[in-house]
Design an enzyme around this catalytic site. Structure first.
Site, PDB file in Angstrom:
ATOM      1  N   ASP A  21      45.603  61.778  45.059  1.00 31.25           N
ATOM      2  CA  ASP A  21      45.285  60.861  43.952  1.00 31.25           C
ATOM      3  C   ASP A  21      43.783  60.650  43.787  1.00 31.25           C
ATOM      4  O   ASP A  21      43.344  59.578  43.375  1.00 31.25           O
ATOM      5  CB  ASP A  21      45.973  59.489  44.139  1.00 31.25           C
ATOM      6  CG  ASP A  21      47.467  59.641  44.338  1.00 31.25           C
ATOM      7  OD1 ASP A  21      48.066  60.460  43.630  1.00 31.25           O
ATOM      8  OD2 ASP A  21      48.024  58.956  45.215  1.00 31.25           O
ATOM      9  N   LYS A  24      42.072  64.729  40.656  1.00 39.80           N
ATOM     10  CA  LYS A  24      41.782  66.165  40.510  1.00 39.80           C
ATOM     11  C   LYS A  24      42.032  66.659  39.085  1.00 39.80           C
ATOM     12  O   LYS A  24      41.325  67.521  38.578  1.00 39.80           O
ATOM     13  CB  LYS A  24      42.656  66.982  41.482  1.00 39.80           C
ATOM     14  CG  LYS A  24      42.362  66.692  42.938  1.00 39.80           C
ATOM     15  CD  LYS A  24      43.324  67.407  43.858  1.00 39.80           C
ATOM     16  CE  LYS A  24      44.671  66.768  43.977  1.00 39.80           C
ATOM     17  NZ  LYS A  24      44.719  65.449  44.630  1.00 39.80           N
ATOM     18  N   GLY A  48      51.666  64.491  40.946  1.00 42.77           N
ATOM     19  CA  GLY A  48      51.792  64.040  39.568  1.00 42.77           C
ATOM     20  C   GLY A  48      50.428  63.936  38.933  1.00 42.77           C
ATOM     21  O   GLY A  48      49.592  63.167  39.385  1.00 42.77           O
ATOM     22  N   HIS A  49      50.156  64.773  37.951  1.00 40.34           N
ATOM     23  CA  HIS A  49      48.872  64.722  37.255  1.00 40.34           C
ATOM     24  C   HIS A  49      49.116  64.309  35.811  1.00 40.34           C
ATOM     25  O   HIS A  49      49.878  64.965  35.103  1.00 40.34           O
ATOM     26  CB  HIS A  49      48.183  66.091  37.261  1.00 40.34           C
ATOM     27  CG  HIS A  49      47.728  66.522  38.616  1.00 40.34           C
ATOM     28  ND1 HIS A  49      47.433  67.817  38.948  1.00 40.34           N
ATOM     29  CD2 HIS A  49      47.512  65.798  39.733  1.00 40.34           C
ATOM     30  CE1 HIS A  49      47.071  67.873  40.215  1.00 40.34           C
ATOM     31  NE2 HIS A  49      47.106  66.665  40.709  1.00 40.34           N
ATOM     32  N   GLN A 228      47.889  66.951  46.294  1.00 44.00           N
ATOM     33  CA  GLN A 228      47.685  66.043  47.437  1.00 44.00           C
ATOM     34  C   GLN A 228      46.226  66.132  47.933  1.00 44.00           C
ATOM     35  O   GLN A 228      45.365  66.540  47.180  1.00 44.00           O
ATOM     36  CB  GLN A 228      48.676  66.327  48.571  1.00 44.00           C
ATOM     37  CG  GLN A 228      50.113  65.916  48.248  1.00 44.00           C
ATOM     38  CD  GLN A 228      50.897  66.998  47.525  1.00 44.00           C
ATOM     39  OE1 GLN A 228      50.771  68.163  47.836  1.00 44.00           O
ATOM     40  NE2 GLN A 228      51.713  66.613  46.574  1.00 44.00           N
TER      41      GLN A 228
HETATM   42  P1  IMP Z   1      56.216  63.845  50.650  1.00 41.65           P
HETATM   43  O1  IMP Z   1      55.203  64.862  50.234  1.00 41.65           O
HETATM   44  O2  IMP Z   1      57.056  63.366  49.508  1.00 41.65           O
HETATM   45  O3  IMP Z   1      57.049  64.303  51.805  1.00 41.65           O
HETATM   46  O4  IMP Z   1      55.452  62.531  51.165  1.00 41.65           O
HETATM   47  C1  IMP Z   1      54.691  62.520  52.363  1.00 41.65           C
HETATM   48  C2  IMP Z   1      53.456  61.647  52.227  1.00 41.65           C
HETATM   49  O5  IMP Z   1      52.548  62.250  51.310  1.00 41.65           O
HETATM   50  C3  IMP Z   1      53.753  60.243  51.667  1.00 41.65           C
HETATM   51  O6  IMP Z   1      52.827  59.331  52.230  1.00 41.65           O
HETATM   52  C4  IMP Z   1      53.453  60.407  50.187  1.00 41.65           C
HETATM   53  O7  IMP Z   1      53.126  59.179  49.577  1.00 41.65           O
HETATM   54  C5  IMP Z   1      52.263  61.355  50.249  1.00 41.65           C
HETATM   55  N1  IMP Z   1      52.116  62.145  49.005  1.00 41.65           N
HETATM   56  C6  IMP Z   1      52.835  63.222  48.629  1.00 41.65           C
HETATM   57  N2  IMP Z   1      52.403  63.691  47.440  1.00 41.65           N
HETATM   58  C7  IMP Z   1      51.379  62.903  47.079  1.00 41.65           C
HETATM   59  C8  IMP Z   1      50.491  62.912  45.959  1.00 41.65           C
HETATM   60  O8  IMP Z   1      50.553  63.743  45.052  1.00 41.65           O
HETATM   61  N3  IMP Z   1      49.536  61.930  45.951  1.00 41.65           N
HETATM   62  C9  IMP Z   1      49.419  61.015  46.949  1.00 41.65           C
HETATM   63  N4  IMP Z   1      50.219  60.985  48.014  1.00 41.65           N
HETATM   64  C10 IMP Z   1      51.191  61.912  48.077  1.00 41.65           C
END
Ligand code: IMP
Length: 429
Positions: A21, A24, A48-49, A228
């Site tokens: 977040d 990007k 999510g962008h 991420q």
């Molecule tokens: P997962 O990728 O859904 O398994 O989540 C694992 C961790 O990564 C959690 O803390 C999520 O909130 C974080 N996370 C996954 N994708 C994003 C993203 O696009 N932005 C911010 N945090 C993310």
């Protein structure tokens, strides 16, 4: 050529350097017109962008957001996990929003793993069982999909081409996971979900390694679009509070089959403060009114889940480690404008544990409880920054803050976000 890209060569990566977040999408939007191909190399629809162009909102989860440019080809690489019905819906929604011909500009790797409906159910069940140790995942099934991949029981896009084998694998996996976790999984439902999109997906499948190799041989320019952030990388982040894939520069080589020397430049995205969603260590967190104020000013709510993001000061130690490990050449500092109006700003400059200096945020609970941090304080500024297009025109204290961050992390800050609008982005020579 966009001036941020000077000296970065033809194949450039954009990598998040904090906990995701970082913003990007905005830079991708600004520079992707300079590239022929944009690629996602890891993760899935956990990202999510949101990009707003002339009042129209475009939301990208799995597709590269660089596809906003009408000629750009998008690649979803072998390192991603793809929920096919959701991807088809994303394509349809983008087409409806007015983006041209998205379906004909997308290539999905035959080797990308399919994220199945049961992966989401397993994700929910595993989180439930972890209790107060839960990761706080996005609930998109990312961890279980990668677990199947590494256990060599995953189902890949190429399996769509063999109906019988696909059915056999789905039945086997549903039986295995269902029994293991004591939950009910319905193979028929899974088979039908894939059947409903099979014919739409088939023409998009390709050997993306060969495609990218040919593109590079032909001198085409490639953008590697990270999702991420480095601190969520499965190896280099704050494990286990991470996502389940290599999201940093290394993931480009494995997730697309691109050799390292073909990544000619890396831009790191760092927010002017830090946020994280989900659980896990966040030593610079402001769990107070100030954090709430930053959350409101920065609209820090998840694009995928809507969850409020935890907010905190800029962490120069964590960011510096990310930059070094990811091999970042230039930084885009984002959302500097969000800090306007704060009386003073703090930055984490050093971590010490039992008298020893640390170079990363520690991962274990015990270490985090004992962690000592040093902070540096900077005077704030009141003026809004939107509409400022030259570094020299920023308020003096904002300039000093940027220069101090640059010194602390050791990589030049060459672009700065000054507001939510597409044009609120200034570049330094
Ligand atoms: P997962 O990728 O859904 O398994 O989540 C694992 C961790 O990564 C959690 O803390 C999520 O909130 C974080 N996370 C996954 N994708 C994003 C993203 O696009 N932005 C911010 N945090 C993310």
């Amino acid at each position: 050529m966009h001036k941020l890209l000077t000296d970065l060569g033809s194949n450039v990566a954009i990598i998040g350097t904090q906990w995701g977040d970082e913003g990007k999408g905005k830079l991708v939007d600004a520079i992707s017109g300079n590239f022929d191909v944009v690629c996602r190399f890891s993760g899935g629809a956990n990202a999510g962008h949101t990009i707003v162009v002339d009042g129209t909102q475009f939301i990208f989860h799995l597709l590269p957001s660089g596809m906003l440019h009408p000629q750009t080809i998008g690649v979803v690489g072998n390192g991603t996990v793809v929920e096919l019905p959701a991807l088809m819906k994303e394509i349809e929604d983008l087409n409806k929003s007015g983006l041209t011909d998205v379906g004909n500009r997308i290539k999905i790797s035959l080797r990308a793993h399919i994220l199945m409906g049961y992966h989401k159910k397993i994700d929910a069940e595993l989180e439930r069982r972890k209790g107060d140790q839960k990761i706080g995942t996005t609930g998109r099934g990312i961890g279980p999909a990668y677990t199947d991949k590494i256990s060599r029981m995953g189902i890949r896009c190429e399996d769509l081409l063999d109906r019988d084998l696909l059915k056999e694998k789905i039945e086997r996996n549903c039986a295995f996971h269902g029994k293991n976790l004591g939950i009910s999984l319905d193979p028929q439902e899974e088979i039908e979900a894939l059947e409903s999109v099979r014919e739409q997906v088939k023409p998009l499948l390709c050997d993306s390694r060969k495609f990218l190799y040919d593109q590079m041989q032909a001198g085409k320019k490639i953008l590697f679009e990270g999702a991420q952030g480095h601190q969520l990388d499965v190896d280099h982040g704050t494990y286990p509070f991470v996502t389940s894939s290599p999201v940093s520069t290394g993931g480009i080589c494995t997730g697309l089959g691109v050799p390292p020397q073909k990544i000619t430049g890396v831009i790191g995205i760092a927010k002017a403060y830090c946020t994280r969603v989900g659980s896990g260590p966040f030593p610079s967190e402001l769990d107070n009114e100030l954090g709430e104020q930053i959350r409101k000013q920065g609209a820090e709510f998840g694009a995928t889940t809507g969850r409020p993001r935890r907010c905190g000061w800029f962490d120069a130690v964590a960011t510096r480690t990310s930059l070094q490990t990811a091999g970042v050449d230039a930084i885009n500092l984002t959302k500097l404008d969000v800090l306007s109006g704060l009386k003073e700003l703090k930055v984490v400059t050093k971590y010490t544990l039992d008298g020893r200096e640390l170079f990363v945020v520690p991962t274990t609970r015990k270490a985090n409880e004992k962690l000592e941090k040093e902070m540096q304080t900077f005077p704030g500024w009141d003026e809004p920054l939107s509409g400022i297009h030259r570094f020299e025109d920023l308020p003096e204290n904002a300039k000093q803050y940027v220069l101090a961050l640059e010194k602390l992390v050791g990589v030049p800050i060459r672009a700065i976000g000054t507001g939510p609008d597409r044009n609120d982005l200034l570049f330094r020579e």
